[in-house]
Design an enzyme around this catalytic site. Structure first.
Site, short mmCIF file in Angstrom:
data_model
loop_
_atom_site.label_atom_id
_atom_site.label_comp_id
_atom_site.label_asym_id
_atom_site.label_seq_id
_atom_site.Cartn_x
_atom_site.Cartn_y
_atom_site.Cartn_z
N ASP A 252 0.84 -1.20 0.00
CA ASP A 252 0.00 0.00 0.00
C ASP A 252 0.88 1.25 0.00
OD1 ASP A 252 -2.29 1.48 0.04
OD2 ASP A 252 -2.96 0.85 2.03
N HIS B 278 2.56 3.11 -9.08
CA HIS B 278 2.31 1.68 -9.30
C HIS B 278 3.48 1.02 -10.03
CE1 HIS B 278 -1.56 2.16 -7.59
NE2 HIS B 278 -2.09 2.80 -8.61
N LEU C 272 10.12 -20.85 -4.37
CA LEU C 272 9.01 -20.03 -3.85
C LEU C 272 7.75 -20.12 -4.72
CD1 LEU C 272 8.13 -17.53 -1.95
CD2 LEU C 272 8.89 -16.12 -3.86
#
Ligand code: IPE
Ligand code: MG
Length: 250
Positions: free
Chosen positions: A30, A47, A141
């Site tokens: 955020d 972004h 991962l």
């Protein structure tokens, strides 16, 4: 001061124990918009920088040996944003997926998208399938990208699925337990998150992993996502490792 806060941030001295790492780290990135605003840039520039941060953090988690990571990239509520921002986020996600094999090559990362992808553009859906297929054999991962994801939406989806299986006689009412519900969620087969990180000083779950977060440890930082560094992640892990998780016991 806030603008330059990151420049003067001192280097983390957090020492983490490699033997007790969280198995699953979930992140609510955020603060992209505020990061851009402070620099007089359009929100989409925030972004873009946030997307770079994501690549860095994914690579770092893979290197550390974290097994699962889930990132909230676009919520079912984010459609309320102006069209130009939604379009910008979608094209960044497409770009992230397109470049993933190149940028994450050597990291052995497997990519999976969770959320309702059926309403996304055909091009994006094709890209998602391509990357999922391309990385499915990777053993490092597992990166879950939550895209058009909402926790309530996910539970509604699971309830409908279970109802359907009951109607078709494949399940009995007595078969329903929390394990079965977990198996009908998008995150089926993935352990619940141990640690959930939210940046930018906001302290809400915002409909993220509602069911799965029952016993997750939350960690918050004022750092805006584009400024988030591997050192911040280390701080979060260090703090997590100092906590005493009792899961309702004593
Ligand atoms: C998070 O940053 C980006 C996503 C929606 C993935 P924001 O866009 O919410 O940034 P702020 O909260 O406006 O600063
Ligand atoms: Mg925000």
């Amino acid at each position: 001061m806030a603008l330059f806060g990151n420049i003067f941030r001192k280097k983390s001295k957090a020492v983490i124990d490699i033997n007790t790492l969280p198995v699953h780290i979930a992140i609510i990135p955020d603060g992209n918009g505020r990061w851009a605003k402070r620099r007089g840039l359009p929100r989409n520039a925030g972004h873009r920088e946030g997307s770079n941060t994501l690549k860095t953090i994914v690579k770092y988690c893979a290197k550390l040996g974290i097994k699962y990571m889930t990132v909230f990239t676009f919520s079912t509520e984010n459609w309320k944003r102006p069209k130009s921002e939604v379009d910008g986020l979608m094209s960044l996600l497409k770009e992230f997926l397109k470049n993933a094999e190149h940028e994450l090559s050597g990291s052995n990362v497997r990519i999976k998208v969770i959320g309702d992808v059926s309403v996304l553009s055909e091009e994006l859906q094709r890209e998602i399938s391509r990357v999922e297929k391309l990385t499915e054999k990777n053993t490092g991962l597992l990166l879950n990208i939550a895209l058009n994801y909402g926790g309530r939406d996910e539970i509604v989806f699971a309830v409908k699925q279970i109802g359907k299986e009951i109607a078709e006689g494949k399940l009995k009412l007595s078969d329903i337990d929390s394990k079965l519900i977990s198996e009908r969620l998008y995150t089926c087969g993935i352990p619940d998150p141990d640690l959930i990180i939210r940046t930018s000083g906001e302290k809400r779950s915002s409909n993220f992993l509602l069911w799965q977060s029952a016993y997750s440890e939350y960690w918050y930082t004022n750092v805006l996502w584009p400024d988030f560094k591997p050192d911040d992640l280390k701080e979060a892990i260090r703090d997590y490792q100092l906590r005493n998780r009792r899961f309702g016991g004593i």
